[in-house]
Write an enzyme that holds these catalytic residues in place. Structure first.
Site, PDB file in Angstrom:
ATOM      1  N   TYR A   1       0.843  -1.209   0.000  1.00  0.00           N
ATOM      2  CA  TYR A   1       0.000   0.000   0.000  1.00  0.00           C
ATOM      3  C   TYR A   1       0.877   1.256   0.000  1.00  0.00           C
ATOM      4  O   TYR A   1       1.095   1.876   1.050  1.00  0.00           O
ATOM      5  CB  TYR A   1      -0.916   0.002   1.226  1.00  0.00           C
ATOM      6  CG  TYR A   1      -1.763  -1.245   1.379  1.00  0.00           C
ATOM      7  CD1 TYR A   1      -2.713  -1.596   0.413  1.00  0.00           C
ATOM      8  CD2 TYR A   1      -1.614  -2.075   2.486  1.00  0.00           C
ATOM      9  CE1 TYR A   1      -3.489  -2.730   0.553  1.00  0.00           C
ATOM     10  CE2 TYR A   1      -2.390  -3.218   2.636  1.00  0.00           C
ATOM     11  CZ  TYR A   1      -3.324  -3.540   1.665  1.00  0.00           C
ATOM     12  OH  TYR A   1      -4.082  -4.670   1.814  1.00  0.00           O
TER      13      TYR A   1
ATOM     14  N   TRP B   1      -8.790   5.845   6.120  1.00  0.00           N
ATOM     15  CA  TRP B   1      -8.960   5.474   7.543  1.00  0.00           C
ATOM     16  C   TRP B   1      -7.670   4.956   8.137  1.00  0.00           C
ATOM     17  O   TRP B   1      -7.446   5.049   9.336  1.00  0.00           O
ATOM     18  CB  TRP B   1     -10.173   4.598   7.809  1.00  0.00           C
ATOM     19  CG  TRP B   1     -10.242   3.173   7.353  1.00  0.00           C
ATOM     20  CD1 TRP B   1      -9.631   2.596   6.293  1.00  0.00           C
ATOM     21  CD2 TRP B   1     -11.020   2.126   7.992  1.00  0.00           C
ATOM     22  NE1 TRP B   1      -9.985   1.265   6.204  1.00  0.00           N
ATOM     23  CE2 TRP B   1     -10.830   0.955   7.229  1.00  0.00           C
ATOM     24  CE3 TRP B   1     -11.850   2.072   9.101  1.00  0.00           C
ATOM     25  CZ2 TRP B   1     -11.453  -0.273   7.568  1.00  0.00           C
ATOM     26  CZ3 TRP B   1     -12.477   0.860   9.434  1.00  0.00           C
ATOM     27  CH2 TRP B   1     -12.271  -0.288   8.670  1.00  0.00           C
TER      28      TRP B   1
ATOM     29  N   GLY C   1     -14.392   0.052   2.942  1.00  0.00           N
ATOM     30  CA  GLY C   1     -14.168  -0.448   4.299  1.00  0.00           C
ATOM     31  C   GLY C   1     -13.428  -1.759   4.331  1.00  0.00           C
ATOM     32  O   GLY C   1     -12.210  -1.803   4.328  1.00  0.00           O
TER      33      GLY C   1
ATOM     34  N   ASP D   1     -13.216  -4.641   2.272  1.00  0.00           N
ATOM     35  CA  ASP D   1     -13.128  -5.363   0.999  1.00  0.00           C
ATOM     36  C   ASP D   1     -13.938  -6.661   0.851  1.00  0.00           C
ATOM     37  O   ASP D   1     -15.089  -6.637   0.513  1.00  0.00           O
ATOM     38  CB  ASP D   1     -11.660  -5.684   0.707  1.00  0.00           C
ATOM     39  CG  ASP D   1     -10.824  -4.451   0.460  1.00  0.00           C
ATOM     40  OD1 ASP D   1     -11.056  -3.438   1.126  1.00  0.00           O
ATOM     41  OD2 ASP D   1      -9.939  -4.490  -0.407  1.00  0.00           O
TER      42      ASP D   1
ATOM     43  N   TYR E   1      -7.937 -12.808   4.257  1.00  0.00           N
ATOM     44  CA  TYR E   1      -8.198 -11.382   4.339  1.00  0.00           C
ATOM     45  C   TYR E   1      -9.288 -11.068   5.368  1.00  0.00           C
ATOM     46  O   TYR E   1      -9.122 -11.357   6.540  1.00  0.00           O
ATOM     47  CB  TYR E   1      -8.572 -10.928   2.930  1.00  0.00           C
ATOM     48  CG  TYR E   1      -8.208  -9.514   2.539  1.00  0.00           C
ATOM     49  CD1 TYR E   1      -7.149  -8.835   3.117  1.00  0.00           C
ATOM     50  CD2 TYR E   1      -8.920  -8.856   1.535  1.00  0.00           C
ATOM     51  CE1 TYR E   1      -6.830  -7.548   2.709  1.00  0.00           C
ATOM     52  CE2 TYR E   1      -8.615  -7.573   1.122  1.00  0.00           C
ATOM     53  CZ  TYR E   1      -7.574  -6.915   1.725  1.00  0.00           C
ATOM     54  OH  TYR E   1      -7.275  -5.646   1.312  1.00  0.00           O
ATOM     55  N   TRP E   2     -10.430 -10.508   4.950  1.00  0.00           N
ATOM     56  CA  TRP E   2     -11.466 -10.138   5.920  1.00  0.00           C
ATOM     57  C   TRP E   2     -12.446 -11.288   6.182  1.00  0.00           C
ATOM     58  O   TRP E   2     -13.476 -11.097   6.832  1.00  0.00           O
ATOM     59  CB  TRP E   2     -12.260  -8.928   5.400  1.00  0.00           C
ATOM     60  CG  TRP E   2     -11.479  -7.651   5.370  1.00  0.00           C
ATOM     61  CD1 TRP E   2     -10.860  -7.091   4.283  1.00  0.00           C
ATOM     62  CD2 TRP E   2     -11.232  -6.735   6.454  1.00  0.00           C
ATOM     63  NE1 TRP E   2     -10.248  -5.909   4.628  1.00  0.00           N
ATOM     64  CE2 TRP E   2     -10.469  -5.658   5.958  1.00  0.00           C
ATOM     65  CE3 TRP E   2     -11.587  -6.728   7.812  1.00  0.00           C
ATOM     66  CZ2 TRP E   2     -10.045  -4.584   6.745  1.00  0.00           C
ATOM     67  CZ3 TRP E   2     -11.173  -5.653   8.588  1.00  0.00           C
ATOM     68  CH2 TRP E   2     -10.411  -4.605   8.055  1.00  0.00           C
TER      69      TRP E   2
ATOM     70  N   GLU F   1      -0.562  -7.154   8.828  1.00  0.00           N
ATOM     71  CA  GLU F   1      -1.869  -6.573   8.494  1.00  0.00           C
ATOM     72  C   GLU F   1      -2.980  -7.372   9.186  1.00  0.00           C
ATOM     73  O   GLU F   1      -3.906  -6.820   9.746  1.00  0.00           O
ATOM     74  CB  GLU F   1      -2.020  -6.619   6.971  1.00  0.00           C
ATOM     75  CG  GLU F   1      -3.225  -5.913   6.420  1.00  0.00           C
ATOM     76  CD  GLU F   1      -3.275  -6.009   4.887  1.00  0.00           C
ATOM     77  OE1 GLU F   1      -2.476  -6.776   4.302  1.00  0.00           O
ATOM     78  OE2 GLU F   1      -4.126  -5.324   4.287  1.00  0.00           O
TER      79      GLU F   1
ATOM     80  N   GLN G   1       2.786  -3.230   8.794  1.00  0.00           N
ATOM     81  CA  GLN G   1       1.579  -2.472   8.421  1.00  0.00           C
ATOM     82  C   GLN G   1       1.428  -1.320   9.421  1.00  0.00           C
ATOM     83  O   GLN G   1       1.392  -1.512  10.636  1.00  0.00           O
ATOM     84  CB  GLN G   1       0.366  -3.416   8.482  1.00  0.00           C
ATOM     85  CG  GLN G   1      -0.951  -2.804   8.099  1.00  0.00           C
ATOM     86  CD  GLN G   1      -1.214  -2.798   6.587  1.00  0.00           C
ATOM     87  OE1 GLN G   1      -0.464  -3.403   5.819  1.00  0.00           O
ATOM     88  NE2 GLN G   1      -2.256  -2.121   6.159  1.00  0.00           N
TER      89      GLN G   1
HETATM   90  C1  9WN Z   1      -8.333  -1.299  -1.156  1.00  0.00           C
HETATM   91  C2  9WN Z   1      -4.971  -0.083   3.212  1.00  0.00           C
HETATM   92  C3  9WN Z   1      -6.317  -0.666   2.830  1.00  0.00           C
HETATM   93  C4  9WN Z   1      -7.331  -0.615   3.988  1.00  0.00           C
HETATM   94  C5  9WN Z   1      -8.587  -1.417   3.674  1.00  0.00           C
HETATM   95  C6  9WN Z   1      -8.177  -2.829   3.297  1.00  0.00           C
HETATM   96  C7  9WN Z   1      -7.246  -2.782   2.104  1.00  0.00           C
HETATM   97  C8  9WN Z   1      -7.316  -1.985  -0.252  1.00  0.00           C
HETATM   98  C9  9WN Z   1      -6.816  -3.206  -0.982  1.00  0.00           C
HETATM   99  O1  9WN Z   1      -6.102  -2.009   2.409  1.00  0.00           O
HETATM  100  O2  9WN Z   1      -7.963  -2.254   0.999  1.00  0.00           O
HETATM  101  O3  9WN Z   1      -8.683  -0.068  -0.638  1.00  0.00           O
HETATM  102  O4  9WN Z   1      -6.011  -3.062  -1.888  1.00  0.00           O
HETATM  103  O5  9WN Z   1      -7.239  -4.313  -0.666  1.00  0.00           O
HETATM  104  O6  9WN Z   1      -9.298  -3.607   3.034  1.00  0.00           O
HETATM  105  O7  9WN Z   1      -9.444  -1.438   4.791  1.00  0.00           O
HETATM  106  O8  9WN Z   1      -7.676   0.706   4.242  1.00  0.00           O
HETATM  107  O9  9WN Z   1      -4.481  -0.666   4.395  1.00  0.00           O
END
Ligand code: 9WN
Length: 461
Positions: free
Chosen positions: A46, A52, A186, A188, A380-381, A426, A441
């Protein structure tokens, strides 16, 4: 490249044997991810600014450098749209190899409301920012000098415009519940969205590259079928010019999200506290308080007796989404929560569905209940434990006087985060504690810092 007085480099590799070591390692992660006054959520996975994430990062940085913590929010809000929305991503132009990149969004070309000088997405994420701003101010204590308060004063109208956007555009019928348009708003690939996504007839989408699956095992990430749908939904939003009125008319993914709404209620409460301290006009404070009241009642009304959770509502089917995830516990952060409901939610949170599930490595709250048919421990989630969500629920427990439960949850999370090789992942496999997703993370490191500082500072007053 380095940020305001917070630029030292060096990734954390140490095994945390004491709380002091853990703190030092968490600070090192935030330093290493600081790319110049703002923080990327993770070193490679990322590389841009996420909305957020930055709020949680500010909560952690408050304990290290409150000035820098405030800068995190200021950088994000500098990319605020003229309609008040805070974009879920602000792109770093120096990073060119991340896909999907700014071209997918074409924000400035698609909407007059988008900022001109910076590329952003057109989505939002849960509004944690006022909670972060209030927290930073509180932790700053005596370090909040005149200049610091002037910066809060300058941020306040932007926070207010953000909340007004949410109330006006994401809850036009004043139900109290906010609507989301996309899973990226939020959590995913949470199974809460499975049925809504399954209904979308997106057709065949050819192959394309993805940064996430080039860095993390594909089985842990959203599937191609899910990702096709994410991209298809963005195409539709972009074609609608990110215009909420048009989107509301026929966008096929519109869900009243209880977690996003509970955060809005809590953040409005924090915004109200900021407005009082700044002595803002009574009419403004009343407006803010009305969001607290309406959204708190609306989330409480989503409580389902059978599941012991609050449930999202799908506007396409007019049905509750009956999936057992940690989002269903989010009512715990509501500013106003009757004790009977709190006890029910605490029972669910610490019972067999979540932290009390058989065989967990640590009694922490997994993202999806291990007893739910959708549960997958590495995906993941859909099952793994997210420290940042545990922080949110811990914060709620503290706020509502469930101090013993809160400290049990805090200790269990710190035990997980102190494991050899945990590396501020993460998310974690709940039965083994194996770190998954990205390591280092930022928001994981940030909430660790806040937990380590508790009870000295983080519980809301
Ligand atoms: C898409 C950065 C973000 C979090 C999200 C999480 C994940 C992104 C992705 O990573 O989302 O926005 O590429 O999967 O789901 O909550 O803000 O950490």
């Amino acid at each position: 490249m380095d940020g305001r007085g917070f630029g030292a480099r060096g990734l954390c590799t140490a095994i945390a044997s004491t709380e002091g070591d853990l703190r030092e390692a968490a600070v090192a992660v935030l330093r290493a991810n600081d790319v110049g006054g703002w923080t990327r959520p993770a070193p490679r996975l990322y590389p841009h600014q996420w909305s957020w994430d930055s709020a949680f990062i500010a909560i952690g940085l408050a304990h290290v450098d409150p000035q820098r913590a405030l800068a995190e929010l200021e950088h994000l809000f500098a990319a605020q749209w003229s309609d008040g929305r805070v974009p879920h991503m602000v792109f770093d132009p120096r990073v060119e190899d991340y896909v999907p990149g700014p071209g997918l969004w074409a924000s400035a070309a698609s909407s007059d409301a988008a900022p001109r000088g910076v590329a952003t997405s057109g989505l939002i994420q849960p509004p944690m920012h006022a909670i972060a701003a209030e927290h930073v101010w509180k932790i700053a204590g005596a370090r909040a000098d005149r200049e610091f308060v002037a910066r809060i004063r300058a941020l306040y109208p932007r926070l207010l415009a953000w909340h007004r956007y949410l109330a006006r555009e994401r809850d036009p019928d004043r139900s109290g519940l906010l609507t989301i348009y996309h899973p990226w708003e939020g959590t995913d690939n949470t199974p809460r969205w499975d049925a809504a996504l399954a209904r979308l007839a997106v057709g065949e989408r050819g192959s394309y590259s993805r940064t996430d699956t080039s860095l993390v095992g594909a089985s842990e990430r959203p599937s191609k079928a899910e990702y096709d749908r994410y991209l298809w939904l963005v195409d539709r939003l972009r074609l609608a010019g990110y215009d909420d009125t048009k989107i509301r008319r026929d966008h096929p993914f519109q869900i009243k999200d209880v977690q996003c709404t509970a955060i809005f209620a809590a953040a409005s409460h924090a915004l109200g506290a900021i407005a009082s301290k700044l002595d803002m006009p009574v009419a403004e404070r009343d407006e803010i308080n009305s969001w607290v009241a309406t959204s708190s009642v609306a989330v409480r009304d989503r409580f389902d007796e059978e599941l012991g959770l609050v449930l999202d509502h799908d506007l396409a089917t007019h049905e509750a989404i009956r999936v057992r995830t940690s989002a269903g516990l989010s009512a715990l952060i509501l500013p106003e929560l009757p004790s009977a409901l709190r006890e029910r939610l605490v029972g669910t949170a610490f019972g067999e569905d979540f932290a009390g599930a058989t065989g967990l490595a640590h009694p922490v709250i997994p993202s999806t209940s291990p007893r739910a048919p959708e549960f997958r421990p590495r995906a993941y989630w859909r099952g793994p434990t997210w420290p940042v969500i545990n922080w949110l629920l811990w914060w709620g427990l503290e706020r509502h006087g469930s101090g013993e439960r809160a400290s049990t949850l805090r200790r269990a999370n710190l035990a997980l985060l102190s494991r050899s090789g945990a590396r501020f992942a993460e998310y974690f496999e709940p039965y083994t504690g194996e770190p998954l997703g990205s390591i280092d993370q930022s928001w994981t490191a940030a909430v660790t810092l806040d937990w380590l500082a508790a009870p000295r500072g983080s519980a809301p007053s």
